[in-house]
Scaffold this motif. Structure first.
Motif, PDB file in Angstrom:
ATOM      1  N   ASN A  57       0.856  -1.185   0.000  1.00  0.00           N
ATOM      2  CA  ASN A  57       0.000   0.000   0.000  1.00  0.00           C
ATOM      3  C   ASN A  57       0.891   1.234   0.000  1.00  0.00           C
ATOM      4  N   ASP A  59       0.269   4.292   0.164  1.00  0.00           N
ATOM      5  CA  ASP A  59      -0.094   5.342   1.117  1.00  0.00           C
ATOM      6  C   ASP A  59       0.310   5.003   2.549  1.00  0.00           C
ATOM      7  N   GLU A  60       0.517   3.741   2.836  1.00  0.00           N
ATOM      8  CA  GLU A  60       0.869   3.338   4.198  1.00  0.00           C
ATOM      9  C   GLU A  60       2.287   2.805   4.325  1.00  0.00           C
ATOM     10  N   TRP A  67       9.030  10.808   2.231  1.00  0.00           N
ATOM     11  CA  TRP A  67       7.652  10.963   1.774  1.00  0.00           C
ATOM     12  C   TRP A  67       7.553  11.745   0.466  1.00  0.00           C
ATOM     13  N   ARG A  70       7.001   9.656  -2.624  1.00  0.00           N
ATOM     14  CA  ARG A  70       5.828   8.785  -2.747  1.00  0.00           C
ATOM     15  C   ARG A  70       5.063   9.029  -4.045  1.00  0.00           C
TER      16      ARG A  70
END
Length: 596
Positions: A57, A59-60, A67, A70
């Protein structure tokens, strides 16, 4: 089975880049909490999970301290792994994927080695690539099909809790309907569903049968069959004692009972120990994951044995040994008792450097937490590690060796003869096979150290492992001198085999054996081959003439130590013992360049 060689995790939580981590058939990852052990296993599990659905995932799972990257994370690789095929697997792959030429396969010599690389990233399914076949000899799509079907699956077990309390099946059915996905249920509910599936029981069907008398009768046969199957599968993994399981159902209420010979009657599972329930949970989850085959898996275990007594942990390590014949076992631990000193090559230290995971192969770390585990497994307590770091340390095979050598040294020193230098500390291991871990620790800590090994098969094997794992890689690279002395040569003996008991001579040991067992073994009764160590020669006589299964060395050692107490001067020693001991101590001192 296909050999799992190494893997690498990147861009996953606190794992920026683990580097390539090579894997043994059994590998222990030792480290402190929050170092990233779980992240390592979770990322690896998604590479080829035995239960479909696991995925990354973005986002996690993307590293929080990176970050900003991402937004470009889709497609970034998280897990890489390489597997090596054996000869039969290479042949199987060739049979499935070989390219035909004019309807017939051309004569072709199979490659001696073949590797399959597997990788997966954010937003993508797992990909496979077969290497080492010459271009054009195999159909790549067929080869990938074969790889997908044959590369070992990853089984990740991290929640073992199982209360064993009664379960209302109709309520469980409702919770499953509401959740929609069994993965959303509690660990307890998931375990019950696993038990029902292992027993070939459909939950909806089982609940429905409970509404009629005929259905309840049929259900009783189902539960008996299920109980026998669960008992068999558990017995295949846990061999401490025979345990029989019994599923009981009263209306919608399910209870599981466990009975063994020690108890003599069924007891509800929730009344058994936490460690026992842990083992039940592990056994049935692994049974479920592999459909009872226990084969062709990479088993990832989080902190196994944490609820077990020491003897249970040792049993679990033996289970790992059995399972490793057909599986790769990887586990995390912070328990010294779950680190096998006989196999230091299996240890990987998990460290946290700048809040990111780092892996060190071997048993030496700059960080205190993992080293505390290693030191405890080697019997080091308090500040003993620091004490030994300021001494010359000679590792010996066991406590008996240290006692005998100290006694002989004291007698020789009192008369001004060659004795062990007071600067040298004898550090007992727990048998020859465990000395490599002690040696690796000493070399890694840069101690002024060495090891004294019996001249026998076990001692020679230990010497080879120490040389290959540590001396040739660590000691020589750092310019550190590590001494490996073989007892027979150091004591000036010409025997092919020589152990600590041989220092006192054959007659002394034979007399101790006679006194211990009430026998009258004569010198002429012993095998004529004088090159073999005395313990082996005596054992032959005990087995062939006196019906013993083996030589109980502990009992004989007790008699030897009793006689040691009566020795006050070197003239009390058995004939030749003082000379052999003097040569040995001189060799040890010279190895450390020390005078007596």
């Amino acid at each position: 089975m296909m050999r799992f060689d190494f893997f690498k995790i990147t861009n996953y939580r606190n794992v920026i880049d683990s580097g390539w981590i090579d894997v043994s058939q059994i590998t222990a990852f030792v480290g402190q909490n929050e170092a990233g052990k779980s992240n390592l296993f979770e990322a690896l599990h998604c590479l080829n999970p035995i239960v479909p659905g696991a995925k990354y995932n973005l986002d996690e799972d993307w590293p929080v301290d990176h970050w900003e990257g991402r937004k470009d994370g889709r497609g970034k690789v998280v897990a890489n792994a390489q597997f090596a095929l054996n000869a039969d697997e290479i042949q199987s792959l060739w049979n499935y994927a070989a390219v035909d030429a004019a309807g017939e396969r051309e004569p072709f010599v199979l490659p001696q080695s073949c590797n399959i690389v597997v990788w997966r990233g954010y937003g993508y399914q797992t990909r496979f690539k077969v290497h080492d076949f010459p271009e054009g000899t195999i159909d790549e799509d067929r080869a990938i099909e074969w790889a997908k079907a044959n590369v070992p699956k990853f089984v990740y077990i991290h929640d073992y809790e199982m209360s064993g309390a009664q379960v209302e099946l109709d309520d469980l059915q409702k919770r499953l309907v509401r959740a929609g996905d069994r993965h959303e249920l509690s660990n307890e509910d998931q375990t019950i569903l696993i038990i029902l599936e292992l027993a070939n029981i459909d939950l909806d069907d089982f609940v429905e049968k409970g509404t009629t008398s005929e259905g309840r009768t049929n259900r009783s046969y189902d539960k008996r069959s299920a109980s026998r199957y669960l008992t068999k599968q558990f017995g295949d993994l846990w061999q401490q004692k025979d345990v029989r399981f019994e599923i009981e159902i009263d209306g919608p209420t399910l209870n599981i009972f466990a009975e063994d010979d020690a108890i003599g009657m069924p007891v509800r599972l929730h009344r058994r120990s936490t460690g026992f329930r842990w083992y039940v949970s592990f056994a049935w989850k692994f049974t479920h994951a592999t459909k009872g085959e226990y084969a062709n898996c990479v088993l990832l275990l989080e902190e196994p044995g944490i609820h077990l007594h020491f003897s249970g942990q040792q049993d679990l390590l033996r289970v790992f040994e059995r399972l490793s014949a057909r599986n790769t076992i990887m586990y995390t631990t912070h328990l010294a008792s779950m680190v096998d000193p006989a196999n230091p090559e299996r240890v990987r230290i998990v460290e946290s450097r700048d809040h990111h995971l780092a892996i060190t192969k071997g048993i030496v770390s700059a960080q205190r937490a993992p080293m505390a585990v290693i030191e405890q497994s080697l019997g080091l307590t308090g500040d003993q590690s620091g004490l030994l770091g300021n001494r010359q340390v000679m590792i010996v095979e066991g406590g008996d060796d240290a006692v005998i050598l100290h006694k002989l040294s004291g007698l020789l020193k009192a008369e001004g003869k060659d004795a062990l230098s007071e600067s040298i500390y004898l550090w007992p291991a727990h048998g020859a096979q465990k000395t490599p871990m002690y040696a690796g620790f000493a070399i890694g800590q840069k101690w002024d150290a060495g090891v004294l090994l019996d001249t026998d098969e076990a001692g020679n094997a230990a010497k080879k492992k120490i040389d290959e794992l540590y001396v040739s890689k660590l000691a020589e690279a750092s310019g550190l001198k590590f001494r490996t002395l073989m007892l027979g040569k150091a004591a000036g003996s010409k025997k092919v085999d020589f152990a600590i008991e041989d220092l006192m001579g054959d007659d002394f040991y034979r007399e101790c054996v006679n006194a211990t067992f009430g026998l009258a073994i004569k010198p002429e009764d012993l095998p004529v081959d004088g090159s073999t160590m005395i313990t082996k020669r005596v054992e032959v006589v005990l087995k062939e003439r006196h019906g013993h299964v083996e030589l109980d060395k502990r009992r004989v050692m007790g008699e030897m130590l009793r006689r040691f107490d009566s020795w006050k001067k070197t003239s009390d020693l058995p004939r030749g013992a003082a000379v052999s001991a003097g040569k040995l101590f001189k060799a040890i001192n010279e190895a450390f360049a020390l005078a007596t």
